[in-house]
Scaffold this motif. Structure first.
Motif, PDB file in Angstrom:
ATOM      1  N   ALA A  24       0.844  -1.292   0.092  1.00  0.00           N
ATOM      2  CA  ALA A  24      -0.006  -0.181  -0.011  1.00  0.00           C
ATOM      3  C   ALA A  24       0.853   1.266   0.090  1.00  0.00           C
ATOM      4  CB  ALA A  24      -0.859  -0.081   1.113  1.00  0.00           C
ATOM      5  N   SER A  27       2.478   1.839  -3.533  1.00  0.00           N
ATOM      6  CA  SER A  27       1.329   2.041  -4.256  1.00  0.00           C
ATOM      7  C   SER A  27       1.204   3.673  -4.208  1.00  0.00           C
ATOM      8  CB  SER A  27      -0.028   1.320  -4.233  1.00  0.00           C
ATOM      9  OG  SER A  27       0.322   0.007  -4.296  1.00  0.00           O
ATOM     10  N   ARG A  28       1.131   4.134  -3.076  1.00  0.00           N
ATOM     11  CA  ARG A  28       0.852   5.656  -2.753  1.00  0.00           C
ATOM     12  C   ARG A  28       2.006   6.491  -3.273  1.00  0.00           C
ATOM     13  NH1 ARG A  28      -1.247   3.756   2.029  1.00  0.00           N
ATOM     14  NH2 ARG A  28       0.681   4.467   3.169  1.00  0.00           N
ATOM     15  N   ALA A  31       1.906   6.117  -7.395  1.00  0.00           N
ATOM     16  CA  ALA A  31       0.783   7.080  -7.835  1.00  0.00           C
ATOM     17  C   ALA A  31       1.270   8.583  -8.036  1.00  0.00           C
ATOM     18  CB  ALA A  31      -0.384   6.970  -7.005  1.00  0.00           C
ATOM     19  N   ILE A  37      -0.708   1.208 -10.948  1.00  0.00           N
ATOM     20  CA  ILE A  37      -0.284   0.005 -10.403  1.00  0.00           C
ATOM     21  C   ILE A  37      -1.203  -1.034 -11.132  1.00  0.00           C
ATOM     22  CG2 ILE A  37      -0.104  -1.286  -8.072  1.00  0.00           C
ATOM     23  CD1 ILE A  37       1.651   1.139  -8.238  1.00  0.00           C
ATOM     24  N   ALA A  38      -0.771  -2.316 -11.502  1.00  0.00           N
ATOM     25  CA  ALA A  38      -1.346  -3.154 -12.302  1.00  0.00           C
ATOM     26  C   ALA A  38      -1.846  -4.150 -11.332  1.00  0.00           C
ATOM     27  CB  ALA A  38      -0.688  -3.833 -13.461  1.00  0.00           C
ATOM     28  N   ALA A  39      -1.101  -4.404 -10.245  1.00  0.00           N
ATOM     29  CA  ALA A  39      -1.552  -5.540  -9.508  1.00  0.00           C
ATOM     30  C   ALA A  39      -0.406  -5.645  -8.392  1.00  0.00           C
ATOM     31  CB  ALA A  39      -1.461  -6.927 -10.099  1.00  0.00           C
ATOM     32  N   HIS A  40      -0.921  -6.082  -7.188  1.00  0.00           N
ATOM     33  CA  HIS A  40       0.115  -6.635  -6.178  1.00  0.00           C
ATOM     34  C   HIS A  40       0.006  -8.141  -6.182  1.00  0.00           C
ATOM     35  CE1 HIS A  40      -1.321  -2.989  -3.459  1.00  0.00           C
ATOM     36  NE2 HIS A  40      -0.690  -2.524  -4.473  1.00  0.00           N
ATOM     37  N   ILE A 178      -0.381  11.542 -10.612  1.00  0.00           N
ATOM     38  CA  ILE A 178      -1.787  11.244  -9.808  1.00  0.00           C
ATOM     39  C   ILE A 178      -1.845  11.954  -8.737  1.00  0.00           C
ATOM     40  CG2 ILE A 178      -3.303   9.455  -9.217  1.00  0.00           C
ATOM     41  CD1 ILE A 178      -2.202   7.722 -10.831  1.00  0.00           C
ATOM     42  N   SER A 180      -4.632  12.451  -5.467  1.00  0.00           N
ATOM     43  CA  SER A 180      -5.946  11.992  -4.985  1.00  0.00           C
ATOM     44  C   SER A 180      -6.441  12.749  -4.058  1.00  0.00           C
ATOM     45  CB  SER A 180      -5.882  10.503  -4.493  1.00  0.00           C
ATOM     46  OG  SER A 180      -5.416   9.814  -5.435  1.00  0.00           O
ATOM     47  N   ARG A 221     -13.677   8.812  -3.497  1.00  0.00           N
ATOM     48  CA  ARG A 221     -12.285   8.751  -4.130  1.00  0.00           C
ATOM     49  C   ARG A 221     -12.187   9.443  -5.334  1.00  0.00           C
ATOM     50  NH1 ARG A 221     -10.400   4.687  -5.523  1.00  0.00           N
ATOM     51  NH2 ARG A 221     -12.266   3.466  -4.949  1.00  0.00           N
ATOM     52  N   ASN A 223      -9.414  10.521  -8.113  1.00  0.00           N
ATOM     53  CA  ASN A 223      -8.102  10.319  -8.607  1.00  0.00           C
ATOM     54  C   ASN A 223      -7.912  10.980  -9.872  1.00  0.00           C
ATOM     55  OD1 ASN A 223      -7.148   8.369  -6.802  1.00  0.00           O
ATOM     56  ND2 ASN A 223      -8.255   6.871  -7.748  1.00  0.00           N
TER      57      ASN A 223
END
Lengths: 424, 424
Positions: A24, A27-28, A31, A37-40, A178, A180, A221, A223
């Protein structure tokens, strides 16, 4: 747009013994420089599993961040797995070995033989220095995918990511960003809010707007992804304004703001004092009102009058009224609030009485039925007291009914303090 | 050994705005029935990504648990993705539509059109009932892989998993069994507890004993893995007994038992009534005492006397005492408890006054200093009242100090009701 996958390695993660917070955080951070982010993914300390995960990730993203499995023990296998995927032998990095040796000299501790592996990397890759621990990271390329391996220890991972990896990726990203923000509502359900927002929530829109729900709070949210941070912020603000137009006063706060913090701010600003009189919520409303530091400015007295006798003795609710209307009634909560306001010499008082369940419901007063009362000084005539009572029906278990009741009382208090008519 | 992959769906997860705690919880639960976790994966609310993740997972495990993306909005796409992978159209499940419609009728709220999607599932799959929310889950097969889809809302996910999915998987698991139990302690730190337990906690021991900490509660998790359920249970009970021998009355409960539920049981069994008088905890102790259904049997009155005036007016704490000793003092909490007990005509009363912070600390009374008082009827002389006061120092933020204070009051009340001398 650059896309990334975050791969975490560790038995303790897949076994659920440690909650993965690294992904997490990463990812932040990613961003903020416009990396999508395509995936964890998380796999155990098992070399074939790690190799499979690396292979599968590298074909689906531009950047792969791997954390964990760089320690000196036998179950740390990330570097071996990376070497396997790259088809390259592990070799010692002289500079890293020197740093590692110095690290132990500095600690006045002997370096275990097993630590030597931490100075090794697959041929053709480079090391990322670790200034907080013994395990350096590794930077590699596989096909078109950039790979960064960092330790799983959050402190070391964060330091290395911020110092070396983020700047390298920002340069490659060309300035896109990005940003948010989150807007919070309370009182209506997720689908009602979505309907009011309409096409602002359309998929593919940029800035995008999505809803999440936690504890009855429906949050939006926003974004915003654009070629420059300035543009991203400006567009985010335009979308935020649109959401505010559509939802109006349903939105009580933004980002870190909570119902208690907003109500506390309104009370402090107005110089008003609030008192509470609770039955089924058993003190939860008073607890929320005192969650905020400095709550003694606006809160002095609260009553938990759980029995009818307590309501009569402590708050002066007439026995006849309790008999005639029942404890869960508009008349009783109004009387409770009035009593609390008078005794506390407050400007406003909130009261709650309801059937929290699971037992005690009747056909007329089923489980989940809750009356919320308010008493307030008439602003034009200090000796005159106004009261209102409203009846709600909450659908859920005991904890749910109690929590939503206390939050609804905060919401009602918020509308009272702002002078806005409740939109629900 | 059955292997599982846990797939979480949600933009908020891949963006790092929400930390995924579901996967860790599911992993721990699956471990208890001997299911090996092959991986966790997280993908955004994007149908092609979800489909790719489902396809890739199903070839690498026997059981795939998918959480999230079942909501009513446009960015909830898990059911569509599952339909895509299965190559089946979505169709309405009549029973689910009925339940869903009834849910809204019961709430006296109109069902948004968008909610109808939640009653749909891919042809050939079955629904998993959701008793806490609007989104039912879906059970499906793809090749040899069993797929279970549940909502991302932790409470709903946990209820559905425990009620329907875990028993189904346990049955399929064959003879060998892992059984688990958890013992709960409050009052000492994790390392103290570990020292008292000694070699029972050794790695590799079966049954294994590990500690976890949540909200000040140090819990021992006992996992027992043997060739038959009978043997697993017998060995688990032997280890549990050993832990109880080593920790004695520090253990207050097991599995679902909580401090409030244990105290509620003791109060109900003794026929005693408790009252509360709170300052810094602002009602949290009363809230804990009324968490349990049927709490009106033992709880009738609580006071939140946040200001000195409230302590004097409502509970009769002498002004001189407040001036002389300060509000955070053993004398004052004893007077608060005594006042509350008398007014509520209770058998015992608990009181709390402290410095919750972040401001308001002094060198003599620093942030985190909390006094807890108890007043109780002398069992041999109803007209005589006993009181005690104890001072604690809790190290943490406002929320931490308030929570630990209320729990410590419950712990003290537990020892009072059982007649056991406090072991800390």
């Amino acid at each position: 747009m650059t896309s990334a996958i975050i791969l975490s390695i560790g038995d303790e993660l897949v076994l659920g013994q440690t909650v993965d917070t690294n992904s997490a955080w990463l990812s932040r951070e990613l961003a903020t420089i416009g990396v999508r982010i395509a995936a964890h993914a998380t796999v155990p300390d098992d070399q074939p599993s790690i190799e499979r995960a690396i292979r599968s990730a590298t074909v689906n993203c531009d950047v792969l961040i791997i954390s964990g499995g760089l320690g000196p023990t036998e179950d740390d296998l990330t570097r071996q797995a990376l070497a396997g995927v790259l088809g390259m032998p592990l070799e010692t990095d002289d500079a890293s070995l020197k740093t590692l040796t110095a690290f132990f000299v500095n600690l006045k501790r002997e370096m275990a033989g097993s630590n030597r592996i931490q100075a090794m990397r697959p041929r053709g890759t480079t090391m990322i220095e670790n200034t907080c621990g013994t395990a350096p990271g590794i930077a590699a390329m596989f096909g078109d995918c950039r790979i960064f391996v960092v330790p799983g220890v959050p402190k070391e991972m964060k330091a290395m990511f911020s110092r070396d990896i983020l700047p390298a990726l920002r340069e490659a990203g060309g300035g896109a960003a990005i940003v948010s923000t989150t807007l919070h509502t309370f009182g209506l359900g997720e689908s009602n809010i979505a309907e009011m927002l309409g096409d602002v929530m359309q998929r593919g829109r940029n800035p995008s707007v999505g809803t999440t729900v936690a504890g009855g709070v429906v949050s939006l949210r926003v974004n915003s992804y654009f070629e420059s941070p300035e543009k991203a912020v400006a567009e985010m603000e335009r979308t935020t304004a649109t959401c505010r137009e559509k939802l109006g006063h349903l939105i009580y706060g933004q980002d870190e703001e909570t119902l208690p913090s907003i109500v506390a701010g309104l009370l402090k600003a107005s110089g008003k004092k609030v008192a509470t009189a609770e039955s089924c919520t058993g003190g939860l409303l008073a607890k929320y009102l005192t969650d905020v530091a400095g709550s003694s400015e606006y809160f002095t007295h609260g009553w938990v009058t759980y029995s009818n006798e307590a309501k009569t003795q402590q708050l002066g609710v007439p026995e006849d009224m309790l008999k005639g209307h029942g404890a869960v009634s508009s008349a009783v909560v109004r009387a409770m609030a009035k009593g609390a306001m008078r005794l506390a010499q407050a400007d406003v008082a909130m009261s709650i009485s309801g059937v929290a369940g699971p037992d005690g419901g009747t056909p007329e007063k089923p489980v989940g039925m809750v009356c919320i009362g308010i008493a307030f000084k008439d602003p034009h005539n200090a000796s005159s007291v106004g009261t209102h009572g409203r009846t709600f029906r909450f659908s859920g278990d005991r904890e749910f009914v109690r929590d939503r009741s206390a939050k609804m009382a905060l919401a009602i208090l918020r509308f009272h303090l702002t002078g806005i008519v409740m939109p629900f």
